[in-house]
Design an enzyme around this catalytic site. Structure first.
Site, mmCIF file in Angstrom:
data_model
loop_
_atom_site.group_PDB
_atom_site.id
_atom_site.type_symbol
_atom_site.label_atom_id
_atom_site.label_comp_id
_atom_site.label_asym_id
_atom_site.label_seq_id
_atom_site.Cartn_x
_atom_site.Cartn_y
_atom_site.Cartn_z
ATOM 1 N N GLY A 115 0.807 -1.209 0.000
ATOM 2 C CA GLY A 115 0.000 0.000 0.000
ATOM 3 C C GLY A 115 0.840 1.258 0.000
ATOM 4 O O GLY A 115 0.553 2.220 -0.730
ATOM 5 N N THR A 123 7.502 -5.567 4.979
ATOM 6 C CA THR A 123 6.302 -6.299 5.366
ATOM 7 C C THR A 123 6.697 -7.632 5.974
ATOM 8 O O THR A 123 7.561 -8.328 5.436
ATOM 9 C CB THR A 123 5.348 -6.551 4.179
ATOM 10 O OG1 THR A 123 4.355 -7.498 4.550
ATOM 11 C CG2 THR A 123 6.079 -7.060 2.953
ATOM 12 N N ASP A 182 4.793 -10.024 5.885
ATOM 13 C CA ASP A 182 4.087 -11.019 5.067
ATOM 14 C C ASP A 182 4.941 -11.563 3.921
ATOM 15 O O ASP A 182 4.601 -12.594 3.343
ATOM 16 C CB ASP A 182 2.810 -10.411 4.484
ATOM 17 C CG ASP A 182 1.893 -9.850 5.545
ATOM 18 O OD1 ASP A 182 1.953 -10.344 6.690
ATOM 19 O OD2 ASP A 182 1.129 -8.911 5.241
ATOM 20 N N ARG A 187 -3.917 -32.996 23.207
ATOM 21 C CA ARG A 187 -4.738 -32.015 22.507
ATOM 22 C C ARG A 187 -4.243 -31.739 21.088
ATOM 23 O O ARG A 187 -3.088 -31.996 20.744
ATOM 24 C CB ARG A 187 -4.726 -30.682 23.258
ATOM 25 C CG ARG A 187 -5.612 -30.653 24.480
ATOM 26 C CD ARG A 187 -5.453 -29.331 25.209
ATOM 27 N NE ARG A 187 -6.363 -29.251 26.356
ATOM 28 C CZ ARG A 187 -6.170 -28.465 27.399
ATOM 29 N NH1 ARG A 187 -5.106 -27.701 27.460
ATOM 30 N NH2 ARG A 187 -7.054 -28.453 28.387
ATOM 31 N N MET A 232 -0.115 -14.465 11.157
ATOM 32 C CA MET A 232 -0.405 -13.402 10.199
ATOM 33 C C MET A 232 0.068 -13.779 8.792
ATOM 34 O O MET A 232 0.599 -14.865 8.570
ATOM 35 C CB MET A 232 0.232 -12.089 10.650
ATOM 36 C CG MET A 232 -0.524 -11.385 11.752
ATOM 37 S SD MET A 232 0.245 -9.791 12.173
ATOM 38 C CE MET A 232 -1.041 -9.081 13.185
ATOM 39 N N ARG A 265 -1.858 -12.156 5.949
ATOM 40 C CA ARG A 265 -2.938 -11.745 5.065
ATOM 41 C C ARG A 265 -3.189 -12.821 4.004
ATOM 42 O O ARG A 265 -3.527 -13.932 4.351
ATOM 43 C CB ARG A 265 -2.663 -10.361 4.451
ATOM 44 C CG ARG A 265 -2.615 -9.252 5.532
ATOM 45 C CD ARG A 265 -2.766 -7.875 4.956
ATOM 46 N NE ARG A 265 -4.078 -7.644 4.363
ATOM 47 C CZ ARG A 265 -5.188 -7.394 5.060
ATOM 48 N NH1 ARG A 265 -5.165 -7.334 6.373
ATOM 49 N NH2 ARG A 265 -6.339 -7.187 4.450
ATOM 50 N N GLU A 313 -3.865 -16.561 8.570
ATOM 51 C CA GLU A 313 -5.120 -15.846 8.810
ATOM 52 C C GLU A 313 -5.993 -15.744 7.561
ATOM 53 O O GLU A 313 -7.216 -15.608 7.657
ATOM 54 C CB GLU A 313 -4.830 -14.447 9.362
ATOM 55 C CG GLU A 313 -4.033 -13.558 8.406
ATOM 56 C CD GLU A 313 -3.660 -12.208 9.008
ATOM 57 O OE1 GLU A 313 -4.072 -11.938 10.156
ATOM 58 O OE2 GLU A 313 -2.956 -11.430 8.334
ATOM 59 N N HIS A 372 -0.451 -9.521 16.947
ATOM 60 C CA HIS A 372 0.600 -8.515 16.802
ATOM 61 C C HIS A 372 1.904 -8.862 17.519
ATOM 62 O O HIS A 372 2.885 -8.110 17.414
ATOM 63 C CB HIS A 372 0.077 -7.155 17.260
ATOM 64 C CG HIS A 372 -0.893 -6.556 16.289
ATOM 65 N ND1 HIS A 372 -2.207 -6.966 16.207
ATOM 66 C CD2 HIS A 372 -0.727 -5.623 15.322
ATOM 67 C CE1 HIS A 372 -2.820 -6.293 15.253
ATOM 68 N NE2 HIS A 372 -1.947 -5.468 14.700
#
Length: 364
Positions: A119, A140, A142, A177, A184, A186, A237, A288
């Site tokens: 962005g 980033t 990501d 379990r 994260m 995106r 996510e 975060h």
């Protein structure tokens, strides 16, 4: 005295301060350059009074080991969509880019270095097209910018996620379990993929490979015998099932344009229990935690390389370009290339094949 302005935009990321420090230390060698920072990306220029600070060797001393950014960041608004509250209480957005460029000229800014992700670099390209001397630095966690092999912050996020898997393994074994870890990324599955391999997860669910719940169910059942067993599921996510949608919601935050991802871990647990899976399940959402803290040595070094290269690009007048890492070199690429194609996980890439070879299921 010439001036270069530095701005950090988008989400915070380990290594931002290391880039700022590298820019300042390289600029100090030229004697006739001053570095200033705009507070919270370009907001510092657009606000009245202006919020900027001089960045010199004293102000950046030792900051390469600190997370976050000493000049702040934001992922809301910007010069092309500045939020304005109307008299009826609703919000509108105005283009203040020309005003900002005039203000930068008034401040004697000769060049801008914009540190940010997709962005932020789209904004950089739009400002360059308006005549601003601007250079981009990719940022980033990501790792979803295709013009560079890696972005700083990614390796730190991977380490945090992998540490989380390591910790969850022991509690999963202690309680028989299944623990689902949401990370994260995106719409890119790089963090999840690396953490699943590094941590030894049984299942890895990423956006690029839609999963079949029944396949995941059978894989988890295979980990249990007479009620005993355990498993780790790492999920990005942005992951989704073959017949479902990404778990997300529209943001109510003024100026924030992206959807807010999150909740896929709880959805997977709910769906598996509904499908008849009887073992205990718990969910952990790192959120975060992946963005903060001390950057790894790898990210500090990469960030330092990016910062030095960015200032040298200013000296060379290579505006409208972005710093990039193409192993083993630090190069520059046109901003149009940087924002043209996202870097998503190729389902047939070597890393996915490695994961499959280790027995990790992608639910497909």
């Amino acid at each position: 005295m010439k001036r270069v302005l530095v701005a950090t935009g988008g989400g915070d990321c380990p290594g931002l301060n290391a880039v700022i420090r590298a820019i300042v230390k390289r600029a100090e060698q030229e004697r006739d350059w001053e570095v200033i920072g705009s507070i919270e990306s370009f907001n510092g220029i657009l606000r009245e009074p202006t919020e900027i600070r001089v960045l010199d060797e004293r102000s950046v001393a030792g900051i390469h080991v600190q997370g976050g950014t000493i000049i702040g960041s934001t992922n809301k608004g910007g010069p092309f969509a500045w939020p304005i509250k109307k008299t009826d209480g609703t919000w509108d957005y105005v283009d203040r880019s020309d005003e900002m460029i005039r203000k930068l000229q008034y401040l004697g800014v000769d060049a801008v270095i914009s540190i940010g992700g997709d962005g932020s670099q789209k904004i950089s390209q739009a400002l360059y097209e308006k005549g601003l001397n601007i250079i981009g630095v990719p940022k980033t966690i990501d790792n979803d910018l295709s013009a560079t092999d890696f972005t700083f912050g990614f390796q730190t996020a991977v380490q945090i996620a992998t540490d989380a898997v390591d910790k969850l393994v022991t509690t999963a074994a202690s309680h028989n379990r299944v623990l689902v870890l949401e990370v994260m990324g995106r719409f890119a599955g790089w963090i999840a993929l690396h953490a699943a391999i590094g941590g030894g997860a049984e299942v890895c669910l990423i956006p690029e490979i839609p999963y079949d719940l029944n396949v995941v169910l059978e894989r988890l059942k295979s980990r249990y015998s007479r009620g005993k067993g355990n498993a780790i599921v790492v999920v990005a996510e942005g992951a989704k099932s073959k017949d479902g949608d990404v778990v997300a919601e529209e943001s109510s935050e003024v100026g924030y344009k992206n959807v807010r991802l999150g909740g896929i871990a709880h959805k997977i647990s709910y769906d598996l229990k509904k499908a008849g899976f009887e073992a205990d399940m718990r969910e952990t959402v790192l959120g975060h935690l992946q963005r903060g803290g001390i950057p790894s040595a790898y990210d500090r070094i990469l960030a330092a390389q990016f910062g030095v290269k960015a200032f040298e690009m200013v000296l060379e007048g290579r505006f409208g370009e972005m710093v990039a890492y193409r192993h083993p070199d630090i190069i520059s690429v046109p901003l149009t290339d940087a924002i043209g194609k996202p870097n998503f996980v190729d389902p047939s890439c070597d890393l996915v094949r490695t994961a499959r070879g280790l027995g990790i299921s992608f639910g497909d």
